[in-house]
Design a protein around this motif. Structure first.
Motif, PDB file in Angstrom:
ATOM      1  N   LYS A  51       0.851  -1.208   0.000  1.00 62.48           N
ATOM      2  CA  LYS A  51       0.000   0.000   0.000  1.00 62.48           C
ATOM      3  C   LYS A  51       0.881   1.251   0.000  1.00 62.48           C
ATOM      4  O   LYS A  51       0.615   2.224  -0.713  1.00 62.48           O
ATOM      5  N   ASP A  52       1.992   1.180   0.758  1.00 63.35           N
ATOM      6  CA  ASP A  52       2.932   2.320   0.765  1.00 63.35           C
ATOM      7  C   ASP A  52       3.507   2.565  -0.638  1.00 63.35           C
ATOM      8  O   ASP A  52       3.873   3.684  -0.979  1.00 63.35           O
ATOM      9  N   ALA A  53       3.553   1.494  -1.432  1.00 64.74           N
ATOM     10  CA  ALA A  53       4.101   1.627  -2.799  1.00 64.74           C
ATOM     11  C   ALA A  53       2.990   1.989  -3.788  1.00 64.74           C
ATOM     12  O   ALA A  53       3.186   1.938  -5.006  1.00 64.74           O
ATOM     13  N   GLY A  54       1.826   2.327  -3.246  1.00 61.82           N
ATOM     14  CA  GLY A  54       0.737   2.816  -4.103  1.00 61.82           C
ATOM     15  C   GLY A  54      -0.089   1.729  -4.754  1.00 61.82           C
ATOM     16  O   GLY A  54      -0.857   1.981  -5.688  1.00 61.82           O
ATOM     17  N   CYS A  55       0.071   0.493  -4.268  1.00 61.51           N
ATOM     18  CA  CYS A  55      -0.673  -0.612  -4.889  1.00 61.51           C
ATOM     19  C   CYS A  55      -2.089  -0.697  -4.331  1.00 61.51           C
ATOM     20  O   CYS A  55      -2.336  -0.353  -3.179  1.00 61.51           O
ATOM     21  N   GLU A  56      -2.970  -1.226  -5.164  1.00 65.36           N
ATOM     22  CA  GLU A  56      -4.319  -1.600  -4.728  1.00 65.36           C
ATOM     23  C   GLU A  56      -4.223  -3.071  -4.312  1.00 65.36           C
ATOM     24  O   GLU A  56      -3.737  -3.898  -5.099  1.00 65.36           O
ATOM     25  N   VAL A  57      -4.613  -3.378  -3.087  1.00 66.80           N
ATOM     26  CA  VAL A  57      -4.428  -4.752  -2.580  1.00 66.80           C
ATOM     27  C   VAL A  57      -5.774  -5.463  -2.490  1.00 66.80           C
ATOM     28  O   VAL A  57      -6.751  -4.899  -1.971  1.00 66.80           O
ATOM     29  N   SER A  58      -5.837  -6.693  -3.037  1.00 66.01           N
ATOM     30  CA  SER A  58      -7.061  -7.498  -2.903  1.00 66.01           C
ATOM     31  C   SER A  58      -6.698  -8.893  -2.405  1.00 66.01           C
ATOM     32  O   SER A  58      -5.575  -9.366  -2.595  1.00 66.01           O
ATOM     33  N   ILE A  59      -7.657  -9.518  -1.725  1.00 69.66           N
ATOM     34  CA  ILE A  59      -7.459 -10.855  -1.153  1.00 69.66           C
ATOM     35  C   ILE A  59      -8.539 -11.769  -1.720  1.00 69.66           C
ATOM     36  O   ILE A  59      -9.706 -11.368  -1.811  1.00 69.66           O
ATOM     37  N   ASP A  60      -8.159 -12.996  -2.095  1.00 70.12           N
ATOM     38  CA  ASP A  60      -9.206 -13.884  -2.637  1.00 70.12           C
ATOM     39  C   ASP A  60      -9.635 -14.929  -1.594  1.00 70.12           C
ATOM     40  O   ASP A  60      -9.148 -14.961  -0.465  1.00 70.12           O
ATOM     41  N   GLU A  61     -10.521 -15.818  -2.040  1.00 69.54           N
ATOM     42  CA  GLU A  61     -11.170 -16.758  -1.104  1.00 69.54           C
ATOM     43  C   GLU A  61     -10.191 -17.721  -0.454  1.00 69.54           C
ATOM     44  O   GLU A  61     -10.463 -18.309   0.587  1.00 69.54           O
ATOM     45  N   MET A  62      -9.036 -17.903  -1.083  1.00 74.50           N
ATOM     46  CA  MET A  62      -8.021 -18.804  -0.509  1.00 74.50           C
ATOM     47  C   MET A  62      -6.924 -18.024   0.227  1.00 74.50           C
ATOM     48  O   MET A  62      -5.874 -18.573   0.560  1.00 74.50           O
ATOM     49  N   GLY A  63      -7.175 -16.722   0.422  1.00 68.69           N
ATOM     50  CA  GLY A  63      -6.196 -15.917   1.165  1.00 68.69           C
ATOM     51  C   GLY A  63      -5.014 -15.476   0.330  1.00 68.69           C
ATOM     52  O   GLY A  63      -4.044 -14.934   0.846  1.00 68.69           O
ATOM     53  N   ASN A  64      -5.090 -15.734  -0.989  1.00 61.94           N
ATOM     54  CA  ASN A  64      -4.011 -15.225  -1.857  1.00 61.94           C
ATOM     55  C   ASN A  64      -4.067 -13.700  -1.875  1.00 61.94           C
ATOM     56  O   ASN A  64      -5.166 -13.119  -1.936  1.00 61.94           O
TER      57      ASN A  64
END
Ligand code: HGY
Ligand code: MN
Ligand code: MN
Length: 411
Positions: free
Chosen positions: A50-63
């Motif tokens: 997030k500090d590097a400006g990324c959009e972070v998402s998590i999927d159903e398996m925690g990836n």
């Protein structure tokens, strides 16, 4: 092909900071999948992204997917990544190097103000190791369509806890669907975990593919009885039977050198009292070979030998194959991108086949994929002494940057 370089100090410092999470006395890490320590490492990685400006998402398996936007975000991303989880006596580099190298690529693109055509993503795959929850590579396997979601979430650890429960407990049961989206190319950088690159003084392994693997759970059932009163000829001794089977497993490996690998990693005796003849023994089996037909034969040969020992000793046998990952050949364009990136950076490289399993195996089912190897000291891994040089760690990430950049600007 460009020959840009990442920030070697920043990458090294990130690795060393991350290695403090789950640090062990002998200089390794213990970050078993979905434990609190794994969560701590995941949280740190997410914050850095997030500090590097990324959009972070998590999927159903925690990836975890950290996405850096491109000029055209409707295009499929170029992805890299590996795994944060470790073996119980793991090293500082196995898996996490590939995750933090991906973050360093993003950080470097930010520093250089480079905007790629395609989005770039760095990923951390849940439970690559298969240590706490078997089989290995389960979450990249669900993503790659090899396992269904229900199977993935229902895998249990030795205490009966499921992946699904543990994902919820640590707050990584994500809303995103696991899999089913297009990826333009996937590259994974990893230590070789074997002795070849170091022995040949090559900096980069251009990975052609990964050998085949089969895992079995075996239970040998005899009869618990008194150590002092039971004559030898009246015994149904499960530990003697299981030991002979493990010996047979080793024989099969030695009879099929140089390529076969046979390993028993867990051996549990019940009831585990010094003056009781064991009633049962459960042990794990890991058999590997680059040739699919030979791998199948090795597994069948081992089962035959176990059945013969069972009959001779009037024991009972439960023999289950719990995982089969056939040999995989990576994508030629991705392999060539790695080879030309190494060449443009003036790095000595050689083609190599991976003896270890990696998430790229299952991602390659749904995307063009390949890997980049760097040497590790004495080829040792899955051991707290695992180590790599700052120079090689940096070189592998430089290759990753240039291979990804090439693909991220080709539409
Ligand atoms: O077992 C493997 O090859 C990988 O390290 N999980
Ligand atoms: Mn690994
Ligand atoms: Mn590993």
């Amino acid at each position: 092909m460009n020959n840009f370089r990442v920030n070697h100090d920043r990458l090294w410092n990130s690795l060393m900071d991350m290695a403090k999470i789950g640090a062990t006395e002998k200089g390794g890490v213990c970050r078993l999948t979905l434990t609190d320590v794994d969560k701590e490492a995941r949280d740190l990685f997410v914050n850095w992204c997030k500090d590097a400006g990324c959009e972070v998402s998590i999927d159903e398996m925690g990836n975890i997917f950290a996405r850096r936007a491109g000029k055209n975000n409707s295009l499929a991303p170029v992805m890299t990544g590996s795994h944060i989880d470790s073996q119980p006596t793991g090293g500082k580099y196995d898996g996490i190097y590939g995750v933090l190298a991906g973050l360093e690529v993003i950080r470097t693109l930010n520093d250089m103000g480079i905007e790629t055509e395609r989005p770039i993503e760095v990923t951390s795959w849940t439970n690559e190791e298969g240590s706490r929850f078997a089989p290995a590579m389960i979450a990249s396997g669900v993503f790659g369509g090899v396992f269904d979601l229900e199977y993935g979430l229902s895998r249990k650890d030795a205490d009966g806890k499921t992946i699904g429960e543990e994902l919820k407990r640590i707050g990584y049961a994500g809303p995103e669907k696991c899999g089913g989206r297009e990826i333009s190319a996937f590259f994974e950088v990893h230590i070789e975990q074997g002795p070849i690159l170091e022995a040949e003084e090559k900096t980069i392994g251009v990975v052609q593919g990964v050998q085949g693997m089969r895992w079995y759970d075996v239970e040998v059932i005899g009869m618990e009885s008194h150590a002092g009163t039971t004559p030898m000829e009246r015994r149904k001794d499960a530990i003697v039977g299981a030991s002979r089977m493990v010996d047979a497993l080793s024989d099969i490996g030695n009879e099929n050198t140089p390529d076969a690998r046979t390993t028993c990693g867990v051996f549990e005796v019940s009831p585990g009292s010094r003056n009781v003849i064991p009633g049962s023994v459960s042990f794990t089996v890991d058999i590997r070979h680059p040739d699919s037909d030979i791998l199948k034969k090795l597994g069948e040969d081992f089962r035959d030998r176990c059945e013969k020992i069972t009959y001779e000793m009037s024991l009972e046998l439960k023999f289950d194959e719990i995982w089969h990952s056939p040999p995989v050949k990576f994508n030629d364009d991705c392999i060539n991108a790695v080879a030309s990136a190494a060449e443009s950076l003036g790095l000595e490289s050689r083609p190599i086949t991976s003896g270890a399993g990696h998430d790229a195996v299952y991602v390659s089912k749904v995307a063009p994929a390949s890997m980049i190897f760097i040497p590790c000291a004495d080829g040792i891994s899955h051991n707290e002494v695992e180590s790599a040089t700052k120079g090689d760690v940096s070189a592998g990430c430089d290759v990753l940057l240039n291979a990804m950049l090439e693909r991220a600007n080709s539409v």
